[in-house]
Design an enzyme around this catalytic site. Structure first.
Site, PDB file in Angstrom:
ATOM      1  N   CYS A 134       0.836  -1.200   0.000  1.00 52.44           N
ATOM      2  CA  CYS A 134       0.000   0.000   0.000  1.00 52.44           C
ATOM      3  C   CYS A 134       0.874   1.255   0.000  1.00 52.44           C
ATOM      4  O   CYS A 134       1.371   1.677   1.050  1.00 52.44           O
ATOM      5  CB  CYS A 134      -0.929  -0.013   1.216  1.00 52.44           C
ATOM      6  SG  CYS A 134      -1.967   1.448   1.318  1.00 52.44           S
ATOM      7  N   CYS A 137      -0.512   4.139   2.124  1.00 53.84           N
ATOM      8  CA  CYS A 137      -0.322   3.984   3.580  1.00 53.84           C
ATOM      9  C   CYS A 137       1.140   4.187   3.976  1.00 53.84           C
ATOM     10  O   CYS A 137       1.432   4.806   4.990  1.00 53.84           O
ATOM     11  CB  CYS A 137      -0.722   2.580   4.049  1.00 53.84           C
ATOM     12  SG  CYS A 137      -2.137   1.870   3.233  1.00 53.84           S
ATOM     13  N   ASP A 138       2.071   3.640   3.197  1.00 51.15           N
ATOM     14  CA  ASP A 138       3.464   3.535   3.655  1.00 51.15           C
ATOM     15  C   ASP A 138       4.471   4.372   2.869  1.00 51.15           C
ATOM     16  O   ASP A 138       5.630   4.456   3.270  1.00 51.15           O
ATOM     17  CB  ASP A 138       3.913   2.055   3.601  1.00 51.15           C
ATOM     18  CG  ASP A 138       3.043   1.176   4.484  1.00 51.15           C
ATOM     19  OD1 ASP A 138       2.566   1.683   5.511  1.00 51.15           O
ATOM     20  OD2 ASP A 138       2.826   0.005   4.144  1.00 51.15           O
TER      21      ASP A 138
END
Ligand code: FAD
Ligand code: NAP
Length: 309
Positions: A134, A137-138
């Site tokens: 992701c 997200c990261d």
């Protein structure tokens, strides 16, 4: 008396939320059961540029708009990880969420897909320690650093472009010499100076450096040549598999695990419908998921009107 809903929808992605809106507006009692956050894959998508009516909208914002719409239409929202769906002797669908059960006259399965694994050494050990599925997200953890993206489809190329806005360099590793991604994404990626391509190559292992990802070992499948690419992050986008373990007992999936439906989103089991990415079909997009959700809800309505009344 135990409540029996008209419709239980499993999954609150765009397919499930649209089904909820249509079913609730048809005055059916509706519960939408979700094990994560409403929005499904949209929650982890930076920007959506191909959903009609929105030239550009962030995935989380579109998720929230759809969720609020479903709630205002009157659909109930419930947390639950659906483990099994069965049909009792009266035709009622029994949805087992482990710690509780939900009953409904009809079920719409809208559980979507999950990311695929490479299954190479280091992948599971370094997951969350450099390896991610992701970018939204990261990606920020790798600001100013070097990352690799594995895959050549829409997800890989879209996320490589997103990451190039954050990191120093993105190396896309693809097993062929041609991308599968849409042409518009390909053109953007080829024009981005921060994105490099390693063609005809597969990942053989991820290497640990001090408890984190340090390098990716790659093999060119045409020349047999080995290459070690130093990288702080690796984002794996090699496709998706359907989430259908909870309907194994109903025998409504094809050999790849996707649910087989007719034009009305109906499965061979009376009162069981499916919608969205979990369905066997050609094009998996937000716009096709909402289409399926609307049809499935309308079919559930007709089933209740004609078969149960
Ligand atoms: P999903 O969105 O996958 O939602 C399914 C929901 O079901 C999830 O919330 C999940 O938690 C829930 N669920 C699963 N199993 C259970 C269970 N057992 N119990 C309870 N709940 C469960 N499409 C576009 O049109 N435009 C884009 O720009 C775009 N970008 C994308 C970027 C990426 C990185 C990815 C991976 C996909 C992208 N897509 C895009 C595709 C799009 O996101 C999907 O086609 C769409 O989300 C499918 O919707 P769905 O409702 O069928 O499934
Ligand atoms: P995908 O289209 O299935 O692409 C997977 C990619 O990974 C392919 O390039 C494939 O290579 C490669 N691959 C598969 N298995 C591999 C392995 N074991 N090792 C190395 N490489 C491997 O998956 P996706 O990109 O996640 O897209 C999923 C769906 O979501 C698609 O329907 C897509 O259109 C949709 N989506 C849409 C958008 C958008 O509209 N903007 C964005 C993201 C996703 P080959 O090409 O050689 O097969």
């Amino acid at each position: 008396m135990e409540k029996i809903y008209d419709v239980a929808i499993i999954g609150a992605g765009p397919a499930g939320m649209t089904a909820a809106i249509y079913a609730a507006r048809a005055s059916l009692s509706v519960v939408m059961i979700e094990r994560g956050a409403p929005g499904g894959q949209m929650v982890n998508t930076f920007e959506i540029e191909n959903y009609t009516g929105f030239e550009k909208i962030s995935g989380p914002e579109l998720s929230m708009k759809m969720f609020e719409h479903a709630q205002s239409a009157g659909a109930e929202y419930s947390y639950g990880n659906v483990e099994n769906i069965s049909v009792d002797e009266t035709g009622v669908k029994v949805i087992d969420c482990g710690d509780h059960q939900v009953k409904a006259q009809t079920v719409i399965v809208a559980t979507g897909t999950k990311h695929r694994l490479l299954n190479v050494p280091g992948e599971s050990e370094l997951s969350g320690r450099g390896i991610s599925w992701c970018a939204v997200c990261d990606g920020a953890f790798f600001r100013g650093k070097k990352v690799v993206v594995i895959g050549g489809g829409d997800s890989a190329i879209e996320e490589a472009i997103y990451l190039a806005g954050l990191v120093e360099k993105v190396v896309v590793i693809h097993r062929r010499d041609e991308l599968r991604a849409q042409k518009i994404l390909q053109e953007r990626a080829f024009a981005d100076e921060k994105i490099e391509f390693v063609w005809d190559s597969v990942v053989e292992a991820f290497e640990d450096k001090g408890g984190k990802l340090g390098a990716v070992k790659v093999k060119n499948i045409k020349t047999g040549e080995n290459l070690t690419i130093e990288a702080d992050g690796a984002f794996i986008y090699i496709g998706l598999d359907p989430i259908t373990d909870m309907i194994k007992g109903l025998e409504i999936t094809d050999e790849a695990g996707y649910v087989v439906v007719d034009h009305a989103m109906m499965t061979p089991v009376p009162g069981v419908f499916a919608a969205g990415d979990v369905v066997s079909k050609e094009l998996r997009q937000v716009v096709t998921a909402v289409n399926d959700g609307a049809i499935a809800a309308q079919s559930a309505f007709k089933y209740i009107e004609t078969k149960l009344k």
